[in-house]
Design a protein around this motif. Sequence first.
Motif, PDB file in Angstrom:
ATOM      1  N   MET A 165      39.001  43.149  25.797  1.00 21.63           N
ATOM      2  CA  MET A 165      39.962  43.853  25.522  1.00 21.63           C
ATOM      3  C   MET A 165      39.699  44.903  24.519  1.00 21.63           C
ATOM      4  O   MET A 165      40.044  46.068  24.427  1.00 21.63           O
TER       5      MET A 165
ATOM      6  N   THR B 254      39.504  46.093  32.548  1.00 19.70           N
ATOM      7  CA  THR B 254      38.877  46.841  31.456  1.00 19.70           C
ATOM      8  C   THR B 254      37.607  47.736  31.688  1.00 19.70           C
ATOM      9  O   THR B 254      37.438  48.804  31.246  1.00 19.70           O
TER      10      THR B 254
ATOM     11  N   MET C  61      43.750  49.393  31.896  1.00 18.12           N
ATOM     12  CA  MET C  61      43.854  48.924  30.694  1.00 18.12           C
ATOM     13  C   MET C  61      45.343  48.312  31.015  1.00 18.12           C
ATOM     14  O   MET C  61      45.653  47.163  30.517  1.00 18.12           O
TER      15      MET C  61
ATOM     16  N   GLY D 254      37.353  47.337  25.919  1.00 17.51           N
ATOM     17  CA  GLY D 254      38.148  48.183  26.978  1.00 17.51           C
ATOM     18  C   GLY D 254      38.944  49.365  26.264  1.00 17.51           C
ATOM     19  O   GLY D 254      39.034  50.374  26.600  1.00 17.51           O
ATOM     20  N   TYR D 255      39.910  48.942  25.358  1.00 21.59           N
ATOM     21  CA  TYR D 255      40.609  50.003  24.546  1.00 21.59           C
ATOM     22  C   TYR D 255      39.782  50.982  23.859  1.00 21.59           C
ATOM     23  O   TYR D 255      40.318  52.260  24.019  1.00 21.59           O
TER      24      TYR D 255
ATOM     25  N   ALA E 228      44.828  44.926  32.824  1.00 23.57           N
ATOM     26  CA  ALA E 228      44.232  44.174  32.117  1.00 23.57           C
ATOM     27  C   ALA E 228      45.021  43.698  30.781  1.00 23.57           C
ATOM     28  O   ALA E 228      45.139  42.468  30.542  1.00 23.57           O
TER      29      ALA E 228
END
Length: 626
Positions: free
Chosen positions: A223, A197, A202, A226-227, A205
């Motif tokens: 997560m 991430t 992604m 990361g997004y 990930a």
Amino acid sequence: MSATFRHCRHRELEALLFSAISSASSISQLNQAHTLLYRLGLHQSSYLVAKLLRRLVDLRSLSNSYAFAVFSQVPAPNSFLWTALIRTSAAAAFGPPCRHPLVLYSLMRRALPPPPPLSFTFSALLKFCSTSRSIAMGSQLHAQTIFIGGFNEDLFVQNTLIDLYVQCGQLDLARKVFDEMLVRDIISWTSLIVAYTRHGDMGSAEELFGESPVKDMVAWTAMVTGYSQNARPNEALAAFERMRMAGVTIDEVSVVGAISACAQLGAVKRAEGVRQIAEEYGFGKNVVVGSALVDMYAKCGLIDEARRVFYAMDDRNVYTYSTMITGLASHGKALDAIKVFDEMTMRTEVKPNRVTFIGVLTACSHAGMVEAGRQYFTSMSEVYGITPDADHYACMVDLLGRAGNAEEALELARTMPVEPNGGVWGALLGACRIHGKPHIAKIAAEKLFELEPDAIGNYVLLSNVYASAGMWNEVSNVRKLMRGRGLRKNPASSWMEAKDGVVHEFFAGDGSHPMSREIKAALEELIDRLKCRGYTPILSSIVYDVSESEKRRLLNGHSEKLALAFGLLTVDTGGTIRIVKNIRICEDCHLVMCLASSSENREIVVRDNMRFHHFKDGVCSCGGFW
């Protein structure tokens, strides 16, 4: 009988000294224990000396030479003592060459008889290589674990290897270690998920996260953030919601990730929901979360709510102040931004940093306050001791260029004491688009093509400058250059949040929305009403060499107009329509928004890639200066 007694006595003394060393809370107490060690003749005990060395690390008395002197008193040190010395040397960073952790490991391997390395031996050495970002030394140690054998099932060593390769930016090697592990734990899975991430991968990930048998708070948070950090706000909010539904504890990092996602979307309803969650978990007074909320409300167009959050905070740091100043600047409230800066510098102990001044200079730029901008720029170094960097010069170039002083802005870019970056030349190119300076635009664009050869926006901006000047041959040449480099223009899009919290996205000329027919009809009716109020399309907003009728058709397909029509159909009568656009709003759409705010008795808020525009009663907050 006497031998047994002496043995028992020896064990009791060892236990006593071990306890004294363990409980030492200062170097002075540890030195006393060490003195007692000598007086009782136990200074050659690997067991006690190893504990002494470990305690030196705990108390951060990292004298490499002292540790080595203590160690050298033991005639046949065992693996635990060698490992303790290596840990001490690693914690003390780089001492004399003979005390380097890897040199000590080499001496350990050459000792007679050689004590076998332990799991903790390799983990200490690998952590040292990770901290010093030494992939070469770390790879050699990895080879040693394979050569000696027995460590392929050791989770501690294998997880430390993953961390080594992650810290050195070798994610492919980290993944190879992971894939070859016979046994994995939650640390194995989570450390690699977090690494992917942070590097923006992604896809990998998501793959690992989906396969992970156990997902802890760290993995879920990775997560979400990361997004959010990779401009995928919808996925960030979906992950955050799944995290909550899974019963995983929410921490401030995951909350900030969700808040950042709301800020990117400009989604007010979702923003309110995330704020409620933050308060439920007790983060309402947290300075990091509070600062993120200020940023979120500012980017959602709710600058007054951002101010309420800001002034309700018990503690504010430089990030909080900088966020508030930048938010006010983006809404065209330059005087308010400067007021917050004055409050910060005159009434608090918080010192401005480079980001604070970017906010102040941006505020001056958006309001055309050239002289004030010059004064703040000068005060950076003279009053606050902050040396302006390329980003601050970019703000000054933008300030001068927006105010119509493109020639002065060019001279500043050419003579600034630091190397101009893409932001400097991009600001100049943007000014040329506003004020029609094709000769200066060409200079700025050539610099940008060298610095950012694949940045499509620079080519589009130069093409638009030429198109506005009617220089169609030059437009053709720029487009040929784009095709030659395989570059394609990103589609213009706008989006807005419906009453149910769903975000609807519109593309220029796109008819794929389920309500496309109703939207088109509503837009045509609106344009007819505006024409009765004197609206005449600004055809120069279309930068293509096409007929006037085609230009009118293209103008009516602009994404922000489609979003406006959707808002008129779905937002309650009198309710504010909020639109986010990925590029600069054009002059024609700006005029339509102004007129529509009056004719429809609506407040319309548009956030483009430059700033916020608040349209009300036929007037925009930018004052026509954007």
